[in-house]
Design an enzyme around this catalytic site. Structure first.
Site, PDB file in Angstrom:
ATOM      1  N   LYS A   2      32.735  33.599  35.161  1.00 58.20           N
ATOM      2  CA  LYS A   2      31.389  33.682  35.177  1.00 58.20           C
ATOM      3  C   LYS A   2      30.941  32.171  35.531  1.00 58.20           C
ATOM      4  O   LYS A   2      29.721  31.925  36.212  1.00 58.20           O
ATOM      5  CB  LYS A   2      30.609  34.407  34.173  1.00 58.20           C
ATOM      6  CG  LYS A   2      30.752  35.809  34.186  1.00 58.20           C
ATOM      7  CD  LYS A   2      29.782  36.557  33.053  1.00 58.20           C
ATOM      8  CE  LYS A   2      29.937  38.032  32.976  1.00 58.20           C
ATOM      9  NZ  LYS A   2      29.437  38.575  31.787  1.00 58.20           N
ATOM     10  N   LYS A  24      36.901  45.249  40.360  1.00 59.25           N
ATOM     11  CA  LYS A  24      36.474  46.264  39.801  1.00 59.25           C
ATOM     12  C   LYS A  24      34.999  46.751  40.110  1.00 59.25           C
ATOM     13  O   LYS A  24      34.505  45.674  40.306  1.00 59.25           O
ATOM     14  CB  LYS A  24      36.497  45.936  38.161  1.00 59.25           C
ATOM     15  CG  LYS A  24      36.086  46.999  37.281  1.00 59.25           C
ATOM     16  CD  LYS A  24      36.451  46.472  35.847  1.00 59.25           C
ATOM     17  CE  LYS A  24      35.533  47.525  34.750  1.00 59.25           C
ATOM     18  NZ  LYS A  24      35.443  47.087  33.608  1.00 59.25           N
ATOM     19  N   LYS A  53      28.311  46.323  37.936  1.00 55.74           N
ATOM     20  CA  LYS A  53      26.963  46.458  37.968  1.00 55.74           C
ATOM     21  C   LYS A  53      26.250  45.367  38.553  1.00 55.74           C
ATOM     22  O   LYS A  53      24.946  45.233  39.311  1.00 55.74           O
ATOM     23  CB  LYS A  53      26.270  46.564  36.778  1.00 55.74           C
ATOM     24  CG  LYS A  53      26.623  47.736  35.949  1.00 55.74           C
ATOM     25  CD  LYS A  53      25.724  48.141  34.686  1.00 55.74           C
ATOM     26  CE  LYS A  53      25.641  47.192  33.586  1.00 55.74           C
ATOM     27  NZ  LYS A  53      27.022  47.268  32.778  1.00 55.74           N
TER      28      LYS A  53
END
Ligand code: TRP
Length: 329
Positions: free
Chosen positions: A112, A193, A196
């Site tokens: 991230k 994966k 969201k």
């Protein structure tokens, strides 16, 4: 006494079939065997900027989706993390026993932070807050996807360190990896994966999306250049579609193999789309019923908060006492 289970989902973005198959579905299955707490982790969501009004709406949406998926509010507590005093407080207390090197080593943090120019401190602290969510309830079992295993290990390391510095305080939580459908990949990029936060229009299937949109997305899913399904040579995209089908249908490996061998991709996609649409229909219907009463979700969240707050307060007080700090009644 039943062992306690705790898990959480962030109220950011739209919950998708990966969240359902990887998390909600298994929570519904295990909720009666445990004293269950399911948390909407809004304090985690704000590690990246969230529009306040949208965040509040998302918290309610996620709570309604928990119910629509089959979480029973009588036996399980549905909780907004920020509504319970103590998560953030315990996170600070735990931060003080956590070496920064442990946090910098987290793969999710590394991934991230690479994508951002300035890194909020919250992103680094994220796993300590997660440890607080788990340890504040002395949870025995934590169902999570593969990608959260490292955070669970860190939670145990933090608990152990606290226990050895200040005396036995925390229960060691165990990781529970759901067996089927735990890993749904992106339709546009089956190596990744389903997420969201991925904004690509063809990436994820939202739980509340209309059938026509779901069909369109599945028909456009990335496959490979084989003419049809070949189980000796399955590309990642085809494997993902088959595993989505299998997770929703609960068919055996043999049934799937027999039915799909040699099937052209167009027909495969149509079959998968039919299954997904039919499986989400009852959930979407319940969602509409639940949200027709605007005060209902608020009441469920208040009940959840009232049920779990005494546990959270007791843990925070014990921790502060052990550390020599002031407690509150
Ligand atoms: N980090 C988890 C995720 O992104 C969400 C989460 C926060 C969580 N606190 C938790 C999961 C506690 C399990 C237990 O999936």
């Amino acid at each position: 006494m039943k062992p306690r289970v705790l898990s959480g989902v962030q109220p950011s973005g739209n919950l998708h079939i990966g969240n359902y198959l990887g998390a909600l579905k298994s929570w519904v299955k295990i909720q009666r065997d445990y004293e269950s707490i399911f948390c909407i982790v809004d304090l985690h969501a704000i590690t990246v900027y969230q529009n306040p009004a949208e965040l509040r709406a998302k918290i309610l949406e996620v709570a309604a989706l928990f119910l629509a998926a089959g979480i029973d509010p009588e036996s399980s507590s549905i909780v907004a993390q920020s509504a319970v005093h103590g998560h953030a407080e315990l996170a600070w207390l735990l931060t003080c026993v956590t070496p920064v090197g442990w946090l910098q080593r987290m793969t999710q943090y590394k991934a991230k932070s690479e994508a951002q120019e300035t890194i909020g401190d919250g992103l680094l602290q994220y796993p300590v807050l997660m440890a607080a969510d788990i340890l504040i309830y002395q949870a025995n079992v934590v169902p999570v996807g593969e990608d959260q295993k490292q955070h669970l290990e860190l939670t145990r390391d933090i608990a152990q360190r606290f226990n050895s510095l200040y005396g036995e305080t925390f229960v060691m939580p165990e990781t529970y990896l759901p067996t089927v459908g735990a890993r749904v990949m992106g339709l546009d990029d089956p190596e990744k994966k389903m997420s969201k936060s991925e904004t690509g229009a063809g990436h994820a299937i939202g739980l509340l999306e209309p059938p026509s949109v779901i069909r369109k997305k599945i028909m456009r899913a990335t496959t490979d250049s084989n003419p049809g399904v070949d189980f000796e040579n399955l590309g990642a995209g085809v494997r993902n579609l088959l595993s989505i089908f299998q997770a929703f249908s609960a068919w055996s490996d043999d049934q799937v193999r027999t039915h799909f061998t040699g099937m052209r991709y167009g027909d495969l996609k149509k079959t998968v789309a039919d299954m997904v649409v039919a499986s989400l229909e009852p959930l979407q219907k319940r969602y509409a019923e639940i949200t027709a009463d605007p005060g209902y979700i608020d009441r469920i969240l208040q009940e959840g908060r009232d049920r779990v707050s005494p546990i959270a307060n007791a843990t925070v007080n014990t921790v502060k006492q052990r550390m020599g700090l002031y407690t509150r009644s």
